[in-house]
Design an enzyme around this catalytic site. Structure first.
Site, PDB file in Angstrom:
ATOM      1  N   ARG A 134      -3.969  -2.522   5.756  1.00  0.00           N
ATOM      2  CA  ARG A 134      -4.054  -3.396   4.587  1.00  0.00           C
ATOM      3  C   ARG A 134      -2.799  -4.265   4.458  1.00  0.00           C
ATOM      4  NH1 ARG A 134      -7.305   0.719   0.417  1.00  0.00           N
ATOM      5  NH2 ARG A 134      -9.308   0.301   1.410  1.00  0.00           N
ATOM      6  N   TYR A 149     -12.397  -8.153   3.831  1.00  0.00           N
ATOM      7  CA  TYR A 149     -12.384  -7.001   4.737  1.00  0.00           C
ATOM      8  C   TYR A 149     -11.195  -6.072   4.532  1.00  0.00           C
ATOM      9  CZ  TYR A 149      -9.878  -9.981   8.349  1.00  0.00           C
ATOM     10  OH  TYR A 149      -9.046 -10.783   9.053  1.00  0.00           O
ATOM     11  N   GLU A 150     -11.245  -4.958   5.191  1.00  0.00           N
ATOM     12  CA  GLU A 150     -10.229  -3.900   5.067  1.00  0.00           C
ATOM     13  C   GLU A 150     -10.139  -3.416   3.620  1.00  0.00           C
ATOM     14  OE1 GLU A 150      -9.041  -3.490   8.304  1.00  0.00           O
ATOM     15  OE2 GLU A 150      -8.426  -1.555   7.532  1.00  0.00           O
ATOM     16  N   GLY A 151     -11.311  -3.280   2.987  1.00  0.00           N
ATOM     17  CA  GLY A 151     -11.362  -2.958   1.551  1.00  0.00           C
ATOM     18  C   GLY A 151     -11.296  -4.251   0.761  1.00  0.00           C
ATOM     19  N   GLN A 197      -8.954  -2.873  -3.586  1.00  0.00           N
ATOM     20  CA  GLN A 197      -7.487  -2.783  -3.630  1.00  0.00           C
ATOM     21  C   GLN A 197      -7.015  -2.597  -5.061  1.00  0.00           C
ATOM     22  OE1 GLN A 197      -5.944  -2.756  -0.678  1.00  0.00           O
ATOM     23  NE2 GLN A 197      -7.912  -3.206   0.277  1.00  0.00           N
TER      24      GLN A 197
END
Lengths: 603, 603
Positions: free
Chosen positions: A301, A442-444, A449
């Site tokens: 992240r 993406y990536e959460g 977040q």
């Protein structure tokens, strides 16, 4: 597209003057002398500017192609550019020496990552995913797995992927259905995987000898939900005992996505086990797959945040070059009159300064966070390591979400600076907006977040780590107030810190409510993260203003310091107020969201 | 892509309850009974939803193609969809009966325009440009020109274009170089044009019999700058005396642009006079071309704002449909627990409500502005007409710039609601973002709109017209404060009005400075327009809350009013604070921008 010039001067300013070589002097970094770091930054700048950046627009136009056999070709030049990166040893710069890397500090590795993403975000994704695979194996792999796979991953001759998402399992990974069945006893220590994964970045390509897929899957008889999920390593080509590549595994690229941006990055749907079942090896403990995945998620992240900053930097450079060149309209008489470039119009200057100042601020915060990661791993004192880890964990969702949201805005402003030209694809400004738009997803997602920050990260320590950061913000505000000519910045920062403190109190109080806490966290998460992002970035720019002032007082004539003071002034007095408005949003309460029924609003 | 359903209920709410049929009762609109208006909205909704909307995604994918002969083909189905529009008589609904139109009020015409743009923005651009040509000829054409060209334009069997931009003449049209040479005496009353125009929307296509180009060009011996520019009519096919189409004129499409969005709309580079010179007819007075063009620019700008709202509405519908359908995660126990659609998560609700509430607010303001245009043209009293015209002129740059900036944000939020799916082109959410992104650029960039507001519109009357609007905002705030349960909204609105008053004072004082005025206007224009947009939209939503409350008090059970109150609450208490931050931005002064040298910030 305007050539990309890595902002080496600014990286050096942050590393040398804001972080005061903090990470570089930690135990284990003895070889990372300032001279070496400078040389690394200069060399990375060349790779980024000369080799990767020229392929950015062509890679976007050409995109990736999937053959009927499921093979995937990346755009022309990408293989060679990736090869240059591997041969230069860049893949291992942030990996510890014990694993075969160079073991440079994260602040240096992050700087290099930003350059590469600024040069070519699509290509930069390939090593970003490999880095995740390295982390996963280094932390959770068996000794044999590490010995077999890590050297090639660290070199970059093999690449890695993360296989999490399935059609029904996106933000909620407990819904993963991919199955992993242990092979019959005596036949070997492996599993057969079957299922489909979607949105797999660089899931199939022709730029490396082998691809190692890290896959979340469910073992037979595993419990429902998160605890039934394990992590598996599924190589594209099986690796023989002597380390050579063996049989092709039963994993194929079923399709590649047609996306808004990052056309040079193949986003694949991967089918596991269409025939005999894909051979996979358990990584770590059974049932702990999600935990293992999340170990590396924090760093991934941070990298996505840095990626956003890279694209923002390139958007700045693109817009500045255009605005300084494009003649249109006239300067007012008291500033000399006559025809002028559009960069002379104050309205255009506002856009340019806003882009530049925000990019500077995001970079300073991301590198501060990287320095905390360095301290968390390398400081001699355990207490120091723990405190830094706690800060990094609070900062990472902010760096990821805030940097990427801002990157989209900065890239969009870059389009606007170009006027009509900005909408024409050949100009290149539009590609940056299209590319940047994935990073908040993406990536959460950035919503995830915000929940990570407002929920897990703040609730578990009662806001202690963030409170410590706010104390530092207040200290910087006091220092600014005491400095000649910087008092207005100090007052602005102090007001921002007060807003963040007040919002934190609301979040902790309502968030800890046994019944309504989860809703409160959901309701306030996004405005809270935005407020925190503004205040923490403003803090870094306050520190920048102090450092720039000190350098000038010490006699420096470098015009860089004047530009830094301008960025700081803009961030504190013209950008921070927008963030401060989020306090009012939080104080408006959550009732309107609880009462809101989206179905009733449908047309 | 989710089907499009025109928000007829909301149009009716604004027309019937917010504007209280204001425009419909003006002299000249006797036939526009509420029943007729309702029927018009329902029929337009069918055309938009059933005929235009289904072609939006396919038109984007296919785009336009230019043949080697310079002909341009629009996407499949566009010709038939445009034909259905023409045959339904839609092109003339807002055109006065004297010119062959139906003479319906602008509030109705604007509502229909929003539907069509929401359904298919690329196709909607074709009649939008024709409307500009109608305005130009109606106001400035000779009787013969009107007789020859207007009936076909009003029908829509011929379309119109606006030819302003040249490579060196964008925001600064004084740099136009296209030449218009009068033909030798006795040979006729026409000119020969030569030059190149860029970014010509629907500049060449196969959807109509003829295209009438309105072209800014410079006559021989004309003075430099604005006063040397005249307006010419250049038909694609010359029109014979009997009205039939004659020779092909010397104007060709040299290329079409490859753009970020609106792929279904051909954006052409037009070459005039590659051979004998394009035959063109002077429209209006020689040397007054820019003035003539700007007569219609105001309305075209309103239309672009409305277009943005149409796309925002479609983005809302798309996001709501996805969020209500996509199951992911669980509802908190106190709200029933269990698996749920993502629309049940408050963080997603925040995105959805933010999209919906802002779209409602923008629509209410745009239609209020349309009503002012109706009053300005039709009111019996001259004083009333003038006051309404002054208000409309202040509101138009706000409607154009604020609606389109917000539309980009709303479409981007729509992408975010879709998560990973949002980045996949087939989903359709990304197209809305790509399409929306042009609206802040064309028809005068949003920076130009802000300068128009902060400079010309506010400085010439010392802020009087805006001051009148602020008085009304304050009146609405007082009414809210006096209403049960709406007092917090009233307090928020009053605070916004105070900020706008304060910012206006800064702008008027510093803007009128003989020397530094032009810089002050440039420096404050964009934050000022944003502040004004927020406050004026919040005002309309305050009025909406009052109207919804009145309806409920009168016994209505229509759930629509509850949704309207939710939108109003969000706008006033959670969105307005962001706009209010712009006061602090303005009060930070202009020195940082004056001192800022973009060249020094280049890497």
């Amino acid at each position: 597209m305007t050539p990309y010039a890595a902002p080496v001067r600014d990286f050096r300013f942050v590393l040398e003057e804001l972080l005061e070589h903090g990470s570089l002097t930690l135990p284990g970094f003895e070889e990372a002398s300032p001279d070496l770091v400078e040389a690394v930054l200069e060399e990375a700048a060349k790779l980024a500017g000369d080799v990767w950046a020229p392929l950015n627009a062509s890679g976007d136009r050409q995109g990736c192609t999937r053959g009927q056999d499921g093979s995937v070709s990346v755009p022309d030049g990408f293989i060679e550019a990736y090869q240059a990166y591997v041969e230069g040893g860049w893949n291992g710069i942030g990996v510890s020496e014990a694993l075969g890397g160079q073991g440079l500090p994260e602040v240096v590795a992050s700087s290099v990552q930003e350059m590469l993403h600024g040069a070519n975000m699509s290509l930069g994704l390939c090593p970003m995913l490999t880095a995740g695979a390295i982390e996963a194996l280094a932390h959770h792999g068996s000794e044999e797995q590490k010995a077999t796979y890590l050297p090639k991953l660290v070199e970059g001759t093999w690449t890695g992927t993360m296989n999490l998402t399935e059609p029904q399992a996106g933000s909620d990974l407990s819904k993963v259905r991919t199955r992993a069945v242990p092979c019959p006893k005596g036949e070997g220590d492996y599993y057969r995987l079957s299922g489909q994964k979607i949105y797999i970045t660089w899931g199939e390509h022709d730029a490396a000898e082998n691809i190692l897929h890290l896959v979340l899957a469910r073992t037979p008889d595993a419990p429902e939900g998160n605890k039934g999920i394990s992590l598996f390593l599924v190589p594209k080509y099986l690796v023989d005992d002597d380390g050579s590549l063996g049989e092709r595994n039963d994993v194929t690229c079923a399709s590649i996505e047609h996306k808004l941006g990052i056309h040079g990055s193949p986003t694949c749907t991967l089918s596991f086990g269409e025939n005999a079942g894909a051979i996979g090896y358990l990584v770590g403990e059974q049932g702990r797959g999600l935990n293992h995945m999340f170990t590396m998620m924090n760093e991934a992240r941070h990298k996505v945040g840095v990626q956003g900053i890279g694209v923002a930097e390139r958007a700045c450079q693109h817009a500045f070059a255009y605005a300084l060149d494009r003649v249109q309209g006239r300067r007012p008489p008291h500033r000399g009159g006559g025809e002028c470039a559009i960069s002379d119009h104050l309205d255009v200057r506002r856009m340019l300064l806003s882009m530049r100042a925000r990019t500077d601020a995001l970079r300073a915060l991301a590198l501060y966070c990287a320095a905390q990661l360095d301290v968390a791993r390398h400081a001699a004192e355990e207490g120091e390591r723990e405190a830094a880890q706690a800060r990094a964990e609070v900062l990472i969702p902010v760096v990821k979400a805030f940097s990427t949201d801002q990157a989209v805005e900065i890239a969009s402003l870059g389009v606007q600076v170009h006027g009509g030209m900005g909408f024409i694809e050949e100009t290149g400004a539009a590609q940056l907006l299209r590319d940047a738009r994935i990073a908040p997803i993406y990536e959460g997602t950035n919503g995830i977040q915000a929940l990570d920050l407002a929920g897990r990260k703040l609730q578990r320590d009662g806001g202690r780590a963030l409170g410590g950061l706010i104390d530092e913000v207040e200290g910087t505000a006091r220092a600014l107030c005491a400095a000649p000519r910087l008092a207005p910045l100090g007052e602005a920062l102090a007001a921002g810190a007060a807003d963040l403190t007040a919002a934190l109190a609301v979040l902790l109080e309502q968030g800890s409510d046994h019944e309504r806490g989860p809703d409160a966290i959901q309701a306030y998460a996004t405005p809270f993260l935005s407020l925190a992002g503004h205040v923490l970035c403003a803090w870094q720019m306050g520190r920048s203003a102090l450092a720039a002032t000190a350098a000038r007082q010490a006699g420096s004539q470098d015009p860089f310091y004047a530009t830094k003071l301008q960025s700081a002034d803009f961030v504190l007095r013209q950008w921070l107020p927008e963030g401060r408005a989020q306090r009012a949003v939080i104080e408006a309460g959550m009732e309107s969201l609880v009462a809101f029924e989206p179905g009733a609003h449908q047309v």
